[in-house]
Design a protein around this motif. Structure first.
Motif, PDB file in Angstrom:
ATOM      1  N   SER A   1      -4.797  -0.415  -8.245  1.00 34.22           N
ATOM      2  CA  SER A   1      -5.489   0.754  -7.695  1.00 34.22           C
ATOM      3  C   SER A   1      -4.628   1.514  -6.696  1.00 34.22           C
ATOM      4  O   SER A   1      -4.950   2.650  -6.341  1.00 34.22           O
ATOM      5  CB  SER A   1      -6.797   0.325  -7.022  1.00 34.22           C
ATOM      6  OG  SER A   1      -6.540  -0.604  -5.984  1.00 34.22           O
ATOM      7  N   GLU A   2      -3.516   0.910  -6.219  1.00 35.37           N
ATOM      8  CA  GLU A   2      -2.617   1.577  -5.286  1.00 35.37           C
ATOM      9  C   GLU A   2      -1.474   2.295  -5.991  1.00 35.37           C
ATOM     10  O   GLU A   2      -0.613   2.879  -5.328  1.00 35.37           O
ATOM     11  CB  GLU A   2      -2.040   0.557  -4.297  1.00 35.37           C
ATOM     12  CG  GLU A   2      -3.070  -0.106  -3.398  1.00 35.37           C
ATOM     13  CD  GLU A   2      -3.688   0.869  -2.414  1.00 35.37           C
ATOM     14  OE1 GLU A   2      -3.029   1.882  -2.102  1.00 35.37           O
ATOM     15  OE2 GLU A   2      -4.816   0.626  -1.969  1.00 35.37           O
TER      16      GLU A   2
ATOM     17  N   LYS B   1      -4.060   6.592  -8.166  1.00 41.26           N
ATOM     18  CA  LYS B   1      -4.667   7.184  -6.970  1.00 41.26           C
ATOM     19  C   LYS B   1      -4.857   8.690  -7.120  1.00 41.26           C
ATOM     20  O   LYS B   1      -5.834   9.251  -6.629  1.00 41.26           O
ATOM     21  CB  LYS B   1      -3.788   6.889  -5.753  1.00 41.26           C
ATOM     22  CG  LYS B   1      -3.772   5.424  -5.343  1.00 41.26           C
ATOM     23  CD  LYS B   1      -2.915   5.195  -4.122  1.00 41.26           C
ATOM     24  CE  LYS B   1      -3.561   5.757  -2.878  1.00 41.26           C
ATOM     25  NZ  LYS B   1      -2.801   5.406  -1.660  1.00 41.26           N
TER      26      LYS B   1
ATOM     27  N   SER C   1       0.853  -1.176   0.000  1.00 40.56           N
ATOM     28  CA  SER C   1       0.000   0.000   0.000  1.00 40.56           C
ATOM     29  C   SER C   1       0.888   1.224   0.000  1.00 40.56           C
ATOM     30  O   SER C   1       1.738   1.401   0.858  1.00 40.56           O
ATOM     31  CB  SER C   1      -0.903  -0.002   1.241  1.00 40.56           C
ATOM     32  OG  SER C   1      -1.739  -1.132   1.227  1.00 40.56           O
TER      33      SER C   1
END
Length: 617
Positions: free
Chosen positions: A398-399, A404, A128
């Protein structure tokens, strides 16, 4: 407090080296960060796992690294409490002094520089990303060579070679100018047979409509399944109600759960039995008489013990594994046959031999969306062609910092089709009909459904070659009669944060990574943890059987942020025998701004005759 810290370390199976210095520093950590001894040891266990330390010994040399780990945890806690809070770093100071415009710089692609990075970035070990400077490898980007400037490409980080055949000759070849010429002379690969087990949700399904009833039924069915399997083995008697006071020893089956919201510990452990035997009631579970155990919330276990007061079940024996199920016991044969006809499969191979390359996303570095690591991987697969190329998401992560921030000018589907599918189409066209590619999605794929279990990608346009096949997540299939299971959710890392264990006093400490992977087999579930981790969009209304392992696989692929590995694990004793399985974590193909790792595996009839390599890219 030093004595309490020492006792907590001993209880968790850790010895102390330079005891006085270690305890003095740990005491300082407790005071500075307002931790009690049990919280400190819980943090140490996570640090110990992520650093892949070999010996269960707390050394003074590790205290500096452990301090950085605690700082990282404190920072994450602050950010979680105050999401709008910005913690300034040396990069922010340099930006202000140089009058840089951060927003402008973020939108202009550029070459990574050697500027100082976030002071806390080297303590992170999660994929993350909170900004472009924090890497999934847990290292500051100034210590990572940018992808385009690497010099040591395709270096072998780890290998197992115990299969005396032509593949061993290939492993021994030096990386020189004659490598390609020698490889071309090797016997060409034959196309492998494929049989997909379709038990997951279908593309386009409705999700996030699960009810409390669905969750209740899923948990109750797991307990019933374990109860039936244990009783059918003939080794255990019919389970009794564990909540009834009795002086005699009884046998019961139930699910481990916690009586609080914090991390499970031996004082907060409860056992929830089935509705049939106890009405679903919970009873406190006392573990002091057990010499060794390994438990986590959601684990279904058999317990032998007695409950003298009616309020606490004192365990004398814990059974955490099931007798092995017959192969394909829960799989409807029509599902396999229908898919065979759909992709026109070749006949099953008479030998259980298979060569494969396994890679897990992200497939591009954090400083761009050029997917350079994927390009290099496909180039390697063209030079050393496997029978099967297994790619596990996330593909469009998506990270990723650019996704983002919303700075891209293409849709997620366009990125997936142009950067991923088009390259794979070129690969299979170049390699011919022998090449086959398996795609497994991830809940981090921005272009796909955010749900678990997850349907397969809908990648069947007329122009796409049938050699590119998408599976559900988790997925289970056979290639040349080799059973392979895979799941892209990082269950190993999540289990490591919830599991508690006790090693025998006079026994050798167990390998924790192997133990975590073995839980998947012994529970016969790709995701045995309950309640699920906060970030997991679990939907119990979508084919709950998709999470079940219908049979013990020959190869279990579990991509994780923890260090890569290839291990032979067992599902425990089953009628005096052990069923072995090869567990593989290929690592991440891209780590921050640098390259990561992938796995190359040659399987021949069994887990004891394999060649496996973890290769850095």
């Amino acid at each position: 407090m030093e004595e309490e810290i020492k006792a907590e370390f001993k209880k968790s199976g850790f010895d102390l080296e330079d005891e006085e210095e270690v305890l003095k520093k740990c005491l300082t950590f407790c005071i500075n960060y307002s931790l009690n001894p049990s919280d400190l040891i819980s943090s140490w266990e996570v640090y110990y796992l992520n650093r892949q330390l070999n010996e269960p010994t707390v050394q003074d040399a590790e205290m500096d690294g452990f301090l950085l780990h605690l700082q990282k945890e404190q920072k994450e806690a602050i950010i979680k409490e105050e999401p709008d809070l910005h913690i300034y770093s040396s990069k922010d100071v340099e930006m202000i002094l140089n009058d840089d415009d951060e927003d402008t710089n973020d939108n202009v692609p550029g070459t990574p520089t050697d500027r100082p990075e976030d002071l806390f970035s080297h303590a992170f070990n999660s994929t993350s990303l909170t900004n472009g400077n924090i890497l999934s490898s847990g290292k500051p980007s100034r210590l990572v060579t940018p992808f385009g400037k690497r010099t040591d490409k395709f270096g072998v980080r780890f290998s197992i070679n115990n299969m005396p055949n032509i593949v061993n000759r290939k492993q021994e070849i030096d990386h020189d100018n004659h490598e390609d010429e020698i490889i071309r002379k090797l016997q060409p690969r034959k196309r492998c047979s494929l049989m997909i087990h379709r038990s997951g949700p279908e593309p386009g399904c409705r999700f996030m409509y699960d009810r409390i009833e669905d969750r209740f039924n899923a948990l109750e069915n797991r307990i019933k399944k374990h109860t039936n399997a244990l009783v059918a083995s003939g080794l255990y008697e019919e389970p009794m109600d564990p909540t009834i006071a009795s002086q005699k020893s009884v046998f019961t089956v139930g699910m481990i759960c916690s009586d609080g919201e914090g991390r499970l510990n031996d004082k907060s452990t409860l056992l929830q039995s089935s509705v049939e035997h106890s009405g679903g009631q919970c009873v406190r579970l006392e573990l002091q008489q057990l010499s060794c155990f390994s438990i986590f919330p959601g684990q279904v276990v058999g317990i032998e013990g007695h409950n003298p007061s009616g309020h606490c079940l004192i365990a004398s024996k814990l059974v955490d594994s099931l007798p092995s199920v017959a192969n394909d016991e829960n799989l409807h044969p029509a599902k396999k046959q229908a898919f065979d006809k759909e992709i026109h499969l070749t006949d099953l191979s008479s030998h259980r031999e298979l060569s494969m390359i396994i890679a897990a996303g992200p497939f591009t570095t954090t400083d761009n969306l050029l997917f350079e690591p994927l390009v290099e991987l496909l180039a390697y697969a063209k030079r050393k062609p496997p029978q099967l190329l297994i790619l596990l998401g996330p593909f469009v992560d998506s990270e990723h910092p650019e996704i983002k921030k919303g700075t891209i000018d293409r849709s997620f589907d366009e990125i997936f089709h142009l950067e991923i599918l088009r390259r794979l189409q070129d690969y299979v066209e170049y390699m011919g009909s022998e090449a086959q590619v398996i795609l497994v999605p991830s809940i981090r794929d921005a272009n796909h459904d955010f749900v678990f279990p997850q349907p397969a990608f809908d990648v069947n346009p007329p122009e796409l070659r049938p050699q590119i096949i998408s599976l559900t997540n988790p997925g289970f299939f056979e290639a040349n009669q080799v059973r392979i299971g895979c799941c892209t959710v990082d269950i190993l890392k999540q289990l490591s944060g919830e599991e508690i264990s006790r090693n025998p006093v006079d026994g050798k400490p167990s390998d924790r990574i192997s133990r975590l992977a073995t839980h998947i087999l012994s529970q016969q579930s790709f995701y045995p943890l309950y309640p699920p981790a906060e970030a997991i969009p679990m939907d119990f209304s979508l084919a709950p059987e998709a999470l079940q392992l219908s049979s013990i696989p020959d190869i279990l692929i579990l991509p994780s942020d923890i260090k890569y590995f290839v291990k032979v694990i067992s599902d425990g004793e089953s009628e005096g025998q052990q069923v072995k399985c090869i567990s593989v974590n290929p690592g991440r193909l891209a780590k921050g701004e640098g390259g990561g790792t992938f796995a190359e595996l040659d399987y021949n009839a069994g887990p004891d005759t394999i060649n496996a390599s973890i290769i850095g890219i």
